[in-house]
Design an enzyme around this catalytic site. Structure first.
Site, PDB file in Angstrom:
ATOM      1  N   HIS A  55      33.959   4.363 -28.166  1.00 42.39           N
ATOM      2  CA  HIS A  55      32.556   4.567 -28.392  1.00 42.39           C
ATOM      3  C   HIS A  55      31.721   3.262 -28.446  1.00 42.39           C
ATOM      4  O   HIS A  55      30.783   3.257 -29.335  1.00 42.39           O
ATOM      5  CB  HIS A  55      32.401   5.600 -29.852  1.00 42.39           C
ATOM      6  CG  HIS A  55      32.637   6.931 -29.243  1.00 42.39           C
ATOM      7  ND1 HIS A  55      32.032   8.009 -28.465  1.00 42.39           N
ATOM      8  CD2 HIS A  55      33.891   7.695 -29.702  1.00 42.39           C
ATOM      9  CE1 HIS A  55      32.737   8.950 -28.382  1.00 42.39           C
ATOM     10  NE2 HIS A  55      33.607   8.690 -29.288  1.00 42.39           N
ATOM     11  N   ASN A 128      30.727  15.261 -29.527  1.00 37.21           N
ATOM     12  CA  ASN A 128      30.472  14.572 -28.079  1.00 37.21           C
ATOM     13  C   ASN A 128      29.354  15.405 -27.003  1.00 37.21           C
ATOM     14  O   ASN A 128      28.884  16.422 -27.648  1.00 37.21           O
ATOM     15  CB  ASN A 128      31.677  14.630 -27.160  1.00 37.21           C
ATOM     16  CG  ASN A 128      32.633  13.650 -27.731  1.00 37.21           C
ATOM     17  OD1 ASN A 128      32.307  12.475 -27.890  1.00 37.21           O
ATOM     18  ND2 ASN A 128      34.204  13.638 -27.781  1.00 37.21           N
ATOM     19  N   TYR A 338      38.130   8.162 -39.216  1.00 36.00           N
ATOM     20  CA  TYR A 338      36.961   7.642 -39.075  1.00 36.00           C
ATOM     21  C   TYR A 338      36.631   6.739 -40.423  1.00 36.00           C
ATOM     22  O   TYR A 338      35.981   5.520 -39.885  1.00 36.00           O
ATOM     23  CB  TYR A 338      35.885   8.483 -38.816  1.00 36.00           C
ATOM     24  CG  TYR A 338      35.697   8.863 -37.215  1.00 36.00           C
ATOM     25  CD1 TYR A 338      36.648   9.435 -36.577  1.00 36.00           C
ATOM     26  CD2 TYR A 338      34.590   8.909 -36.657  1.00 36.00           C
ATOM     27  CE1 TYR A 338      36.792   9.605 -35.347  1.00 36.00           C
ATOM     28  CE2 TYR A 338      34.561   8.924 -35.326  1.00 36.00           C
ATOM     29  CZ  TYR A 338      35.622   9.233 -34.594  1.00 36.00           C
ATOM     30  OH  TYR A 338      35.542   9.790 -33.485  1.00 36.00           O
TER      31      TYR A 338
END
Ligand code: NDP
Length: 506
Positions: A55, A128, A338
């Site tokens: 990303h 997404n 993350y």
């Protein structure tokens, strides 16, 4: 006032000369003591921070989320507790595989990550533009990404490696069909839906849990590039998505998405014929209809891209009271990976960066680390419990317990019928959702992509992938095989007949 605009070093020392370095005489070597010269060169050398490993290329804008329907029967989350209530948000949309300077119009899923700055802390919904994903176990994530990024040998992206991975992992098929459909090349970022993708929990005031999926449906209407237009756009305007979004907001043409949820009770989850926490599956909208929640509007461009987009950090671990996790394995993996990625990229104190801060000052016992820019707890106690401060823990935030089976290593159960049907939902998509034109485009897009498979393993890889297409629909496999010019002995033209030579992968 005059002083305020003086050009200074970062420590506040006024510049004497901006353009000239200090030298020994007009033609002599430079002096080591020219600190401003060092600062300028050294800071410049450090302007780039590690780009996101996935990303990396993205665009973001600020806006609001407004509640339009009462869902308090499902959640006590404060941002939903009143009709008309508004919460500040930032939405970042991105491609996945390309680097920071890559073209926006690549065929790729798009990240769709929303940070809600709520009165109860930040909620990051990090999904997404597709409702499913390529894998259903986070252990495969690094393998998957390696196969989609540059080949370590020649540093080119490789259709061979991309399809090799897909063909060995049939659970990717649902996402692969969506990616290869025209929705794999959206026209910018405003004309696509967004999905939370995972199942999450909602917990209400009575401490009851339901599971939900989040859908952001574009109010601009779905619009996609054709395969050829996407290729063309990559060279004529590689930054098309960024430009399109930025300029629309500057013009006051604020893009909007309507947020819906699908709700499954814990009983319905337990009785589901497939694993509802498997991210390669959707929940049928006929059985679990979309329930409107509110409207997300983007209305303000960031004032500085690096400060507010590059340093923007999302983590699905960040939920607020009334919203919880689910046993989705990929979600569980992302809860770890993350925040860990952000600590690596931006530092342990990444949540102190203004765009990542929540609406109020946070008090806890974390201290120190690189780039501590708050008061760092001043002189207060740095341990808990203690006799000195008044910090307390509120048990009102407790979640109801989750009932689980009691087998620890249930790998064998993972091969049971409800776990490994990789074909039914892609079949519904192919046969019932797509129309004739879209089916044709899908086949052409797949053929064009698979034509890039080269090398001694190419027939093996194609054969393995054709097997999966064949399980979806014989016609799909046949058209693709013919488009690829696969001829006997590798392919007989009728992949689902008894004597076909497409073999079930081991
Ligand atoms: P529905 O007919 O109720 O819904 C179909 C959904 O598919 C709609 O949301 C539609 O979006 C979306 N869609 C249409 N074309 C594409 C595409 N090329 N790529 C991705 N999504 C697309 O069917 P069901 O809910 O019973 O699901 C049937 C199949 O639809 C599933 O197997 C799945 O493949 C696909 N799907 C299902 C979703 C879900 O949450 N249930 C979400 C997205 C896809 P739109 O209304 O904008 O056309």
């Amino acid at each position: 006032m005059e002083d305020l605009f003086k050009l200074r070093s970062a420590s506040g020392i006024p510049y004497v000369y901006e353009q000239d370095s200090r030298s020994v005489g007009p033609r002599g070597p430079l002096l080591l003591e020219d600190y401003i010269l060092h600062e300028k060169m050294a800071h410049f050398n450090r302007e780039r921070i590690p780009e996101r490993v996935v990303h990396a290329k993205g665009s973001a804008a600020f806006g609001t989320f407004t509640v339009t329907n009462d869902i308090t029967q499902y959640t006590r989350a404060k941002l939903f507790n009143q009709l008309g209530k508004q919460t500040k948000i930032i939405l970042r949309m991105s491609t996945i595989a390309g680097e920071k300077g890559s073209a926006d119009s690549e065929r790729d899923p798009r990240g769709f990550a929303v940070k809600f700055y709520t009165e109860d802390g930040n909620w990051d919904l990090v999904g997404n533009n597709t409702p499913v994903f390529f894998i259903k176990d986070p252990k495969k994530f690094s393998d998957f990404i390696h196969s989609q990024k540059r080949d370590p040998y020649h540093n080119l992206r490789s259709a061979t490696r991309i399809w090799d991975f897909f063909s060995f992992n049939p659970e990717s098929l649902h996402q692969v069909l969506i990616l290869m459909s025209n929705r794999g090349t959206p026209y910018g970022l405003r004309h696509m839906h967004g999905y939370g993708s995972h199942a999450f929990s909602m917990i209400n005031a009575k401490n009851e849990r339901v599971y939900v999926k989040f859908h952001f449906r574009t109010q601009q209407g779905i619009k996609n590039f054709s395969h050829e237009d996407a290729i063309q756009m990559r060279s004529t305007d590689p930054d098309f998505s960024q430009r399109d979004l930025f300029e629309a907001i500057e013009r006051g043409n604020f893009p909007k998405w309507t947020l819906f949820i699908q709700v499954m009770t814990t009983d319905q989850c337990a009785k589901s014929s497939f694993n509802p926490f498997d991210i390669t599956k959707t929940w049928s909208q006929k059985e679990f209809p979309l329930i409107e929640v509110g409207v997300l509007e983007l209305n303000k461009n960031p004032s500085n891209y690096f400060a507010q987009v590059e340093q923007l950090a999302f983590a699905p671990a960040h939920v607020v009271d009334g919203i919880g996790y689910s046993p989705d394995k990929v979600l569980q993996g992302r809860i770890l990976s993350y925040p860990d990625a952000q600590r690596y990229r931006l530092g342990a104190n990444y949540e102190q960066i203004p765009v990542n801060q929540c609406l109020f000052a946070v008090h806890n016992y974390q201290r120190d680390g690189l780039m501590t820019v708050t008061g760092n707890g001043e002189g207060l106690a740095n341990y808990y419990p203690n006799s000195f401060d008044q910090l307390f823990i509120e048990n009102d935030y407790e979640e109801p317990p989750v009932k689980l089976g009691n087998t620890i290593a249930d790998w064998y159960d993972r091969n049971s019928a409800g776990e490994n049907d990789h074909y039914s939902q892609p079949r519904t998509l192919f046969r019932e959702v797509l129309d004739n034109k879209e089916r044709g485009d899908l086949c052409i897009n797949i053929i064009k992509s698979m034509q890039g498979i080269i090398g001694e393993k190419s027939l093996e890889i194609i054969n393995r992938q054709l097997y999966h297409f064949c399980q979806v629909d014989q016609m799909l496999a046949q058209i693709i095989a013919e488009g690829l010019g696969i001829s006997p002995p590798h392919y007989q033209g009728s992949p689902c007949t008894e004597n076909h030579t497409i073999h079930k992968p081991l």
